[in-house]
Design an enzyme around this catalytic site. Structure first.
Site, PDB file in Angstrom:
ATOM      1  N   ASP A  33       0.885  -1.155   0.000  1.00 60.28           N
ATOM      2  CA  ASP A  33       0.000   0.000   0.000  1.00 60.28           C
ATOM      3  C   ASP A  33       0.937   1.223   0.000  1.00 60.28           C
ATOM      4  O   ASP A  33       2.111   1.116   0.337  1.00 60.28           O
ATOM      5  CB  ASP A  33      -0.888  -0.041   1.247  1.00 60.28           C
ATOM      6  CG  ASP A  33      -1.739   1.203   1.379  1.00 60.28           C
ATOM      7  OD1 ASP A  33      -1.783   1.780   2.484  1.00 60.28           O
ATOM      8  OD2 ASP A  33      -2.350   1.626   0.376  1.00 60.28           O
ATOM      9  N   ASP A  35      -0.062   5.171   0.837  1.00 52.18           N
ATOM     10  CA  ASP A  35      -0.237   6.166   1.903  1.00 52.18           C
ATOM     11  C   ASP A  35      -0.081   5.498   3.263  1.00 52.18           C
ATOM     12  O   ASP A  35      -0.695   4.488   3.545  1.00 52.18           O
ATOM     13  CB  ASP A  35      -1.637   6.797   1.822  1.00 52.18           C
ATOM     14  CG  ASP A  35      -1.878   7.483   0.486  1.00 52.18           C
ATOM     15  OD1 ASP A  35      -2.876   7.157  -0.177  1.00 52.18           O
ATOM     16  OD2 ASP A  35      -1.063   8.340   0.124  1.00 52.18           O
TER      17      ASP A  35
END
Lengths: 308, 178
Positions: A33, A35
């Site tokens: 991922d 952020d």
């Protein structure tokens, strides 16, 4: 212990020392991922660029899977570069914007061909998302347009900081046609801002559209597995040799579980260790699926697990 | 107030009113993301000390010709989802409004009839408050829907069934005196 998640509940073990080598050694690649994992706002997580560099030198693949539907993958490629990450190309990045466009292309165009006769898409979202939909060969319905001309065959709800009641009403008008799809880029209820505040996510806007239309949205993003299908189609990843690294239990870790990947929670983002431990202590079967196999304070902690 | 900049990162820098202790969501045709953002800020700042109240949960407001516009319920759901908490809903079927009426006027539920067109708001509130409930068919509900709830084994659905129905409230004229 090693790559695959196997059966049984994950146990949220801190990854360090010998355990680190045992887990990373057999892995062919890692899905990250973005952020809260690689960066927070405009700052890279310290050590993250070095980790990606070390993965490259170890011959392990690094791919990126993000629920953030604001940016096109071209913008994300530039962002990686600007924040100090080298060698990340747009083709390595799977955003919910891209994957939603691919999903709609499949459903409206049958995966190929040109756009005529396929119908238009009404997008609730910014220019990044709209661009991905156009790049997939689909045509967009404009805001405030009368309901004439080529029918609108899908409403796509993404992160839309220009969301208004009028757009909500327009979306509902299109959704009166049961043939019109309702698709959402991701389910995230909110996103953190750098100073600890939060901004509403796609999930909150989707809830409004679902309530008004009486329909349930098809959600492209994590924890649903469609984005993993896109990754497998492009790169042929083996889930039993791939690790999922994320910061949000309800999306990243559950996504990993749903795709058969072993999961690593990093604590530089949304979820706290206490939350993972609470899920582990819960009696509910659903809660168990939110427990990561492993955790680290930051992805920089993975570096010692790789060969020099 | 004017937004201090074009993006949420700017909006969250605007000062919050220190006196705010509740977020109230009603029908708002000017609802937008910036307001949703602001509501979330107050709710996060106040935690349980900041109330989250919705006027009602109606999904849709019907217009002529079968069209409809989004109802207040949509806006309430957006705020609830972003804030990950549940709103207190003042409107029907919550009995709060009946309690307001009953406290102002001398209302005996046993001798009061609730007349409405919506099962999950009007009739449910009436039943929960032990009023006699009368459904009129000039609105959103069809008799088939009622029968569906009546035939159901689910007690929650049974509570949506009115005591009586009329095709229109004009039918009541027949039994009222001159």
């Amino acid at each position: 212990c090693g790559g695959g998640s196997g059966g049984g509940m994950a146990s949220c073990r801190r990854l360090s020392g010998a355990g680190l080598r045992e887990v990373l050694g057999p892995a062919q690649g890692l899905l990250f991922d973005c952020d809260g994992v690689l960066w927070a706002g405009e700052r890279a997580v310290p050590g993250a660029p070095e980790l990606l560099e070390r993965l490259r030198r170890s011959g392990k693949a690094a791919l990126f899977v993000s629920n953030n539907s604001r940016r096109s993958v071209a913008e994300l490629e530039r962002r990686f570069s600007r924040l100090g990450f080298r060698g990340v190309r747009a083709e390595h990045v799977f955003s919910s914007a891209l994957c939603s466009a691919l999903f709609l292309r499949q459903r409206l165009l049958g995966g190929g061909g040109n756009g005529s006769g396929a119908g238009r898409v009404f997008v609730l979202g910014g220019e990044g998302l709209r661009g991905e939909v156009r790049d997939a060969g689909l045509r967009l319905a404009g805001e405030g347009e009368p309901a004439s001309g080529e029918p609108v065959r899908a409403v796509l709800v993404g992160y839309d900081d220009q969301f208004t009641f009028a757009k909500l009403a327009q979306a509902c008008g299109y959704l009166r046609d049961p043939q019109c799809l309702l698709v959402a880029t991701d389910p995230d209820p909110w996103h953190p801002l750098s100073d600890g505040q939060r901004t509403p996510g796609t999930g909150s806007l989707t809830a409004a559209v679902e309530t008004a239309s009486g329909r349930k949205a098809l959600v492209v993003g994590k924890p649903n597995t469609y984005m993993f299908d896109c990754i497998v189609e492009r790169f042929g990843v083996d889930p039993s040799r791939t690790l999922m690294v994320g910061d949000r239990l309800e999306t990243d870790i559950l996504f990993g579980k749903n795709c058969g990947l072993a999961t690593i929670l990093t604590l530089t983002g949304v979820s706290r260790l206490e939350e993972a431990q609470a899920y582990m202590a819960s009696d509910s079967a659903a809660a168990k699926d939110l427990v990561p196999n492993y955790y680290v304070d930051s992805i920089a902690d993975l570096i010692p697990g790789l060969d020099e | 107030a004017a937004l201090p900049g074009p993006a949420p990162a700017d909006w969250v820098q605007a000062p919050l009113d220190p006196a705010v202790r509740a977020v109230l969501v009603g029908f708002d045709e000017h609802f937008n993301y910036a307001k949703l953002c602001q509501a979330l800020r107050y709710l996060l700042r106040g935690g349980p000390d900041c109330l989250l109240v919705g006027t009602n949960r109606d999904h849709r407001l019907p217009l002529e010709g079968g069209a409809a516009i989004p109802g207040t319920g949509c806006l309430v759901k957006a705020v609830e989802t972003a804030a990950q908490r549940e709103a207190f809903i003042v409107g029907k079927p919550n009995r709060f409004m009946f309690d307001c009426v009953a406290s102002e006027f001398d209302v005996d539920p046993a001798r009061t009839i609730m007349v409405g067109d919506r099962l999950d708001t009007d009739i449910l509130m009436g039943n929960d408050c032990h009023l006699t409930t009368l459904l009129t068919l000039t609105g959103v509900t069809t008799l088939d829907e009622v029968r569906g709830h009546q035939d159901s084994d689910c007690p929650a659905r049974n509570r949506l069934v009115p005591d009586y129905y009329v095709d229109s409230i004009a039918d009541l004229l027949q039994v009222l005196g001159e």
